[in-house]
Design an enzyme around this catalytic site. Structure first.
Site, PDB file in Angstrom:
ATOM      1  N   ASN A 151       0.844  -1.191   0.000  1.00 27.45           N
ATOM      2  CA  ASN A 151       0.000   0.000   0.000  1.00 27.45           C
ATOM      3  C   ASN A 151       0.884   1.248   0.000  1.00 27.45           C
ATOM      4  O   ASN A 151       1.296   1.724   1.044  1.00 27.45           O
ATOM      5  CB  ASN A 151      -0.935  -0.045   1.221  1.00 27.45           C
ATOM      6  CG  ASN A 151      -1.840   1.172   1.311  1.00 27.45           C
ATOM      7  OD1 ASN A 151      -1.639   2.153   0.616  1.00 27.45           O
ATOM      8  ND2 ASN A 151      -2.831   1.117   2.190  1.00 27.45           N
TER       9      ASN A 151
ATOM     10  N   CYS B  45      -2.265   5.170   0.466  1.00 31.18           N
ATOM     11  CA  CYS B  45      -3.176   5.826   1.414  1.00 31.18           C
ATOM     12  C   CYS B  45      -2.778   7.296   1.533  1.00 31.18           C
ATOM     13  O   CYS B  45      -1.650   7.617   1.902  1.00 31.18           O
ATOM     14  CB  CYS B  45      -3.116   5.133   2.775  1.00 31.18           C
ATOM     15  SG  CYS B  45      -4.199   5.898   3.969  1.00 31.18           S
TER      16      CYS B  45
END
Ligand SMILES: Cc1cc2nc3c(=O)[nH]c(=O)nc-3n(C[C@H](O)[C@H](O)[C@H](O)COP(=O)(O)O)c2cc1C
Ligand code: SF4
Ligand code: SF4
Lengths: 77, 428
Positions: free
Chosen positions: B132, B135
């Site tokens: 990730n 974000c």
């Protein structure tokens, strides 16, 4: 005058010059459109005409003709 | 019935529909229910050092009666201990061995921290990893997520560290909060990514309450930017997927995410190069059961087209996506109004008259009836009238025979260069 009418008038001038044996020698594009210089050598010697093309369609039209003239002159690969 | 199975960089799943890493994949209970409903895979809610969330967390942007045209959140990654998540992943994988479980990961840009988390999640049997790097809020303020995903060198280095330790395929999830996503996509490929996924959410402020002057959402009277997703972001996501798919240096599979809420969206993403898709907002809005229609619709579409496997459509539209300079300037379409369908609402006339090329004439027939007609010579084929027209079939955009053979802008400029010697000399 409608946009198409303006184009047809410019197109007619382009077609007429080509019809009379003129060829494009120089193109200058600027903020006001395109100045297209035409020349031919005739009985009266070297003749020159300049068209100031304003409509998008006319600027597309003359360049299409040049593009396809050039393409047809280029031997197939 | 067409074969819906996919294999994305070695990760197999019974269909192309995965739940994206987000609240729907927060726990084993949810992911198991999702698999029962028909989802082919799930990217677990991002794992890392458990965080503390605020309330409130979400806001929706409605449009024209649609409650969730766009969705905004300020939620962070998982707030549950890694151990708890891993136990539930293990149990879920045991119950659903043929479904894909991908662990989404986020730690600080530190080699040892990446090695440690990769080893721990792979020990419980995940099918792949998703990093990730996207974000955009909260975690980014701590140097993680989008903060590291916006720096190509950090994307490359962190992908490399993960690849040093990983045994399963590594997907790098990219942030859209960047000018050119192909730059970070290339960095991920350089780092050894097996696949990339996009998009994570887009920096956003859902709104301001004009009575209280608070942000929407607000936390005790204060707001912070969130991440935007849902149907509104689909065109942005689709373009980013397409840009990556057509880039010769980005030759890894793509998992498409962003605004997918129906099978048609999934088909579009796959035609534009996605090897599978992920969904968050639509599942949050309508529940896990939406996947049933998504499976049926896709299956029928493939059957109708006589296509035996969904994988055959991957990338089929990519070659049709190019640069503006490669579009044919001599291609012409014009609007044509079908007066037997038209309800004379006049919307097209107003649109063309006020904001396009003033070429829809209002005429009167011999019976005194008003009707509209397009002056085709003046119509530039912009599509605006057909976009604003409320009646299906009242306006057709018609292809005209080409007066000149095809010529692109790039071709035009190349030929004109030969006639511009004076300009070139002047520029010297
Ligand atoms: C409430 C919420 C929480 C999210 N949390 C995460 C997360 O923990 N990790 C992650 O990679 N993406 C997270 N996302 C982003 C989604 O995975 C997805 O990339 C994004 O929502 C776009 O897809 P959609 O338009 O289908 O919602 C979150 C999205 C929402 C709405
Ligand atoms: S396509 Fe554009 S220019 Fe043509 S009629 Fe419609 S609004 Fe006018
Ligand atoms: S917008 Fe459509 S329905 Fe309305 S007048 Fe124009 S063609 Fe007719």
């Amino acid at each position: 005058m409608s946009a198409s009418q303006e184009y047809f008038e410019e197109k007619e001038k382009i077609d007429f010059l080509f019809y009379r044996g003129f060829r494009v020698t120089r193109v200058t594009e600027n903020l006001d459109g395109a100045a297209v210089e035409f020349e031919r050598t005739g009985a009266a010697g070297q003749e020159k005409e300049v068209l100031h093309l304003q409509t998008a369609d006319a600027r597309k039209y003359f360049s299409s003709i040049l593009f396809h003239q050039q393409r047809n002159l280029t031997p197939a690969e | 019935m067409a074969d819906l199975r996919i294999n994305l960089a070695g990760i197999e799943s019974p269909n192309p529909y995965w739940l994206a890493s987000a609240p729907p994949t927060n726990s084993g209970y949810q992911v198991q229910r999702a698999f029962e409903a028909g989802w082919g895979g799930a990217v677990w809610k991002t794992l890392g050092e458990p965080i503390i969330n605020t309330t409130a967390r979400f806001a929706a942007v409605g449009f024209n009666g649609k409650k969730v045209a766009g969705f905004n959140n300020i939620e962070l990654i998982t707030d549950r201990p890694l151990e708890v998540n891993l136990k539930e992943i293990y149990e879920t994988k045991k119950r659903f061995p043929n479904h894909a479980i991908i662990a989404s990961l986020m730690v600080e840009p530190n080699r040892e921290k990446w090695h440690e988390i990769v080893k721990r999640v792979e020990d419980v049997g995940v099918d792949g990893l998703e990093l990730n790097f996207g974000c955009p809020h909260g975690m980014a303020e701590r140097g993680m997520g989008a903060a590291s995903g916006q720096q190509p060198d950090l994307v490359e280095a962190q992908t490399m560290w993960v690849k040093e330790a990983a045994k399963t395929p590594v997907i790098v999830k990219l942030t859209p909060n960047i000018t050119d996503i192909t730059v970070t996509a290339r960095a991920a490929v350089q780092g050894g990514a097996d696949a990339i996924s996009m998009i994570n959410t887009i920096n956003s402020l859902a709104g301001v309450d004009i009575d209280t002057w608070n942000t929407i959402p607000h936390v005790a009277g204060k707001g912070a930017h969130g991440g935007y997703c849902g149907p509104a972001v689909k065109p942005i996501a689709l373009n980013m997927v397409a840009e990556c798919a057509r880039n010769p240096h980005i030759n890894v599979p793509i998992s498409g995410i962003g605004g997918i809420s129906a099978w048609r969206d999934a088909v579009e993403f796959m035609l534009m190069g996605a090897g599978g898709v992920q969904v968050c907002t639509a599942a949050m809005h309508h529940g896990f059961s939406i996947v049933e229609d998504m499976i049926d619709g896709l299956s029928n579409y493939l059957d109708e087209k006589g296509i035996s496997s969904v994988q055959e459509i991957i990338g089929k539209s990519v070659e049709r996506y190019s640069d503006w300079g490669n579009l044919d300037l001599n291609y012409r379409i014009v609007a044509r109004i079908n007066n037997d369908v038209c309800i004379n609402c006049n919307k097209c006339h107003i649109a063309c008259e006020d904001t396009s090329h003033q070429c829809i004439d209002m005429l009167t027939d011999p019976n005194g009836q008003k009707y509209l007609e397009v002056r085709e010579d003046d119509c530039v084929g912009c599509n605006l009238c057909s976009i604003v027209c409320p009646e299906d079939g009242a306006i057709d955009m018609i292809e005209l025979p080409q007066e000149q053979p095809p010529m692109t802008w790039n071709e035009r400029q190349a030929v004109l260069a030969g006639y511009k010697d004076n300009e070139r000399e002047a520029a010297k």
